[in-house]
Scaffold this active site. Structure first.
Site, PDB file in Angstrom:
ATOM      1  N   SER A 180     -36.299 -17.400   5.196  1.00  0.00           N
ATOM      2  CA  SER A 180     -36.251 -18.644   5.968  1.00  0.00           C
ATOM      3  C   SER A 180     -36.384 -18.292   7.446  1.00  0.00           C
ATOM      4  CB  SER A 180     -34.886 -19.300   5.728  1.00  0.00           C
ATOM      5  OG  SER A 180     -34.675 -20.366   6.634  1.00  0.00           O
ATOM      6  N   TYR A 207     -25.435 -18.888   5.596  1.00  0.00           N
ATOM      7  CA  TYR A 207     -26.852 -18.999   5.186  1.00  0.00           C
ATOM      8  C   TYR A 207     -27.672 -17.965   5.966  1.00  0.00           C
ATOM      9  CZ  TYR A 207     -31.313 -21.257   3.919  1.00  0.00           C
ATOM     10  OH  TYR A 207     -32.574 -21.517   3.432  1.00  0.00           O
TER      11      TYR A 207
HETATM   12  P1  NDP Z   1     -34.907 -26.993  -3.754  1.00  0.00           P
HETATM   13  O1  NDP Z   1     -33.454 -27.352  -3.736  1.00  0.00           O
HETATM   14  O2  NDP Z   1     -35.911 -28.062  -3.970  1.00  0.00           O
HETATM   15  O3  NDP Z   1     -35.153 -25.830  -4.824  1.00  0.00           O
HETATM   16  C1  NDP Z   1     -34.213 -24.813  -5.085  1.00  0.00           C
HETATM   17  C2  NDP Z   1     -34.545 -24.213  -6.421  1.00  0.00           C
HETATM   18  O4  NDP Z   1     -33.620 -23.153  -6.687  1.00  0.00           O
HETATM   19  C3  NDP Z   1     -34.418 -25.221  -7.552  1.00  0.00           C
HETATM   20  O5  NDP Z   1     -35.521 -25.073  -8.422  1.00  0.00           O
HETATM   21  C4  NDP Z   1     -33.143 -24.795  -8.262  1.00  0.00           C
HETATM   22  O6  NDP Z   1     -33.260 -25.061  -9.653  1.00  0.00           O
HETATM   23  C5  NDP Z   1     -33.153 -23.291  -7.999  1.00  0.00           C
HETATM   24  N1  NDP Z   1     -31.837 -22.703  -8.179  1.00  0.00           N
HETATM   25  C6  NDP Z   1     -30.720 -22.957  -7.464  1.00  0.00           C
HETATM   26  N2  NDP Z   1     -29.687 -22.262  -7.981  1.00  0.00           N
HETATM   27  C7  NDP Z   1     -30.180 -21.566  -9.037  1.00  0.00           C
HETATM   28  C8  NDP Z   1     -29.612 -20.664  -9.971  1.00  0.00           C
HETATM   29  N3  NDP Z   1     -28.308 -20.349  -9.936  1.00  0.00           N
HETATM   30  N4  NDP Z   1     -30.409 -20.149 -10.945  1.00  0.00           N
HETATM   31  C9  NDP Z   1     -31.718 -20.479 -11.011  1.00  0.00           C
HETATM   32  N5  NDP Z   1     -32.313 -21.308 -10.138  1.00  0.00           N
HETATM   33  C10 NDP Z   1     -31.550 -21.843  -9.170  1.00  0.00           C
HETATM   34  O7  NDP Z   1     -35.159 -26.263  -2.348  1.00  0.00           O
HETATM   35  P2  NDP Z   1     -36.420 -25.487  -1.713  1.00  0.00           P
HETATM   36  O8  NDP Z   1     -37.598 -25.581  -2.570  1.00  0.00           O
HETATM   37  O9  NDP Z   1     -36.488 -25.904  -0.315  1.00  0.00           O
HETATM   38  O10 NDP Z   1     -35.833 -24.004  -1.720  1.00  0.00           O
HETATM   39  C11 NDP Z   1     -36.519 -22.895  -2.230  1.00  0.00           C
HETATM   40  C12 NDP Z   1     -36.246 -21.680  -1.346  1.00  0.00           C
HETATM   41  O11 NDP Z   1     -36.803 -21.924  -0.062  1.00  0.00           O
HETATM   42  C13 NDP Z   1     -34.763 -21.382  -1.121  1.00  0.00           C
HETATM   43  O12 NDP Z   1     -34.562 -19.994  -1.202  1.00  0.00           O
HETATM   44  C14 NDP Z   1     -34.521 -21.867   0.304  1.00  0.00           C
HETATM   45  O13 NDP Z   1     -33.476 -21.181   0.922  1.00  0.00           O
HETATM   46  C15 NDP Z   1     -35.869 -21.563   0.926  1.00  0.00           C
HETATM   47  N6  NDP Z   1     -36.147 -22.297   2.168  1.00  0.00           N
HETATM   48  C16 NDP Z   1     -36.240 -23.668   2.166  1.00  0.00           C
HETATM   49  C17 NDP Z   1     -36.450 -24.340   3.355  1.00  0.00           C
HETATM   50  C18 NDP Z   1     -36.474 -25.828   3.450  1.00  0.00           C
HETATM   51  O14 NDP Z   1     -36.443 -26.358   4.562  1.00  0.00           O
HETATM   52  N7  NDP Z   1     -36.568 -26.540   2.333  1.00  0.00           N
HETATM   53  C19 NDP Z   1     -36.643 -23.605   4.628  1.00  0.00           C
HETATM   54  C20 NDP Z   1     -36.530 -22.184   4.486  1.00  0.00           C
HETATM   55  C21 NDP Z   1     -36.303 -21.571   3.305  1.00  0.00           C
HETATM   56  P3  NDP Z   1     -32.084 -25.582 -10.635  1.00  0.00           P
HETATM   57  O15 NDP Z   1     -31.148 -26.404  -9.813  1.00  0.00           O
HETATM   58  O16 NDP Z   1     -32.823 -26.325 -11.690  1.00  0.00           O
HETATM   59  O17 NDP Z   1     -31.472 -24.298 -11.154  1.00  0.00           O
END
Ligand code: NDP
Length: 251
Positions: A146, A159
């Site tokens: 990030s 974070y």
């Molecule tokens: P979302 O919340 O849309 O997606 C997060 C994903 O992580 C979901 O598919 C969720 O699936 C999965 N997840 C969470 N916990 C678990 C777990 N214990 N086991 C397996 N899967 C898990 O957010 P984003 O798409 O934004 O996030 C994706 C990545 O991008 C993250 O690492 C985030 O830190 C990073 N990021 C996002 C930014 C933003 O502004 N959106 C900016 C910078 C980085 P489920 O709940 O079904 O398990």
């Protein structure tokens, strides 16, 4: 000079929403068979239906070491190889350190660090194997960090800790395996329109919305597009790090 991913296999963690789902679509569009990993199996099944190629739904919690290993093993068992891994699953629970619910820190460390480490560790032998032969003689491990992995902010301490950790781990691992043609890339997105902020406490969420008001956020597809670029470079080209902000985001 883009290459395609035909005859290769990809695995995406956190594929049930946001950046992970968009990336699974991107990689499938480039010709890869894709293993979709997350806890919400219904979402993964719906995504698998719409992908152009073969997809495998793996309902797993990556914070459970055995489950993360089994997810990688299942993908290899089904498709016979593993060329591209996107370690994307993550949570962002913000707010001051003072008085913070420690359970939120445990969740972030477990998903953002341990989940990513278990995935990378289990996948590495398969990536090294894929990189040693055709069709591409190169493999990719993309770690989703990030902007918070590059700069710190009051209210993001833990974070920040997890995402700085992803960057440090990625660069050290890159040096370990790059000579064997496994490319380790760190992606650093800025504010992207996904479900990510929605898990925060209401007072934190309000603060967060205020911070980015007036900023046109990135789409998950923008990050997927950048990941697609990284993993389709010719074998000689390694994109080590991508910092990608919304144009209007200053810090
Ligand atoms: P979302 O919340 O849309 O997606 C997060 C994903 O992580 C979901 O598919 C969720 O699936 C999965 N997840 C969470 N916990 C678990 C777990 N214990 N086991 C397996 N899967 C898990 O957010 P984003 O798409 O934004 O996030 C994706 C990545 O991008 C993250 O690492 C985030 O830190 C990073 N990021 C996002 C930014 C933003 O502004 N959106 C900016 C910078 C980085 P489920 O709940 O079904 O398990």
């Amino acid at each position: 000079m883009s290459e395609r991913l035909d005859e290769t296999v990809a695995l995406v963690t956190g594929a049930s929403s946001g950046i992970g789902a968009a990336t699974a679509r991107e990689l499938a569009g480039l010709g890869a068979r894709v293993a979709l990993v997350a806890r919400r199996g219904d979402r993964l099944a719906a995504l698998a239906e719409e992908l152009p190629g073969e997809a495998l739904v793996i309902e797993a919690d990556v914070t459970d070491e055995a489950a993360a290993r089994a997810a990688v093993a299942q993908a290899v068992e089904r498709f016979g190889r593993l060329d591209t891994v996107i370690a994307n699953a993550g949570v962002m629970l913000l707010g001051p350190v003072e008085g913070a619910p420690v359970e939120e820190w445990q969740r972030m460390v477990n998903v953002n660090l341990l989940g990513l480490l278990y995935t990378a560790h289990a996948a590495l032998p398969h990536l090294l194997e894929a990189a040693s032969g055709p069709p591409r003689e190169v493999a990719d491990l993309v770690l989703i960090s990030s902007v918070a992995g590059r700069v710190t902010r009051n209210g993001s301490a833990v974070y920040n800790l997890t995402k700085h950790g992803v960057g440090a781990f990625g660069d050290a691992l890159r040096q370990e395996v790059t000579g064997r043609h496994v490319r380790v890339s760190v992606m650093e997105p800025g504010a992207t329109d996904t479900e990510l902020p929605g898990h925060n406490r209401p007072e934190v969420l309000k603060n967060l919305q205020g911070r980015f008001s007036g900023v046109e956020r990135l789409l998950a597809e923008d990050i997927a597009d950048a990941i697609g670029y990284v993993v389709t470079r010719p074998r000689r080209v390694a994109v080590n790090e991508v910092l990608i902000r919304p144009t209007e985001q200053e810090g």
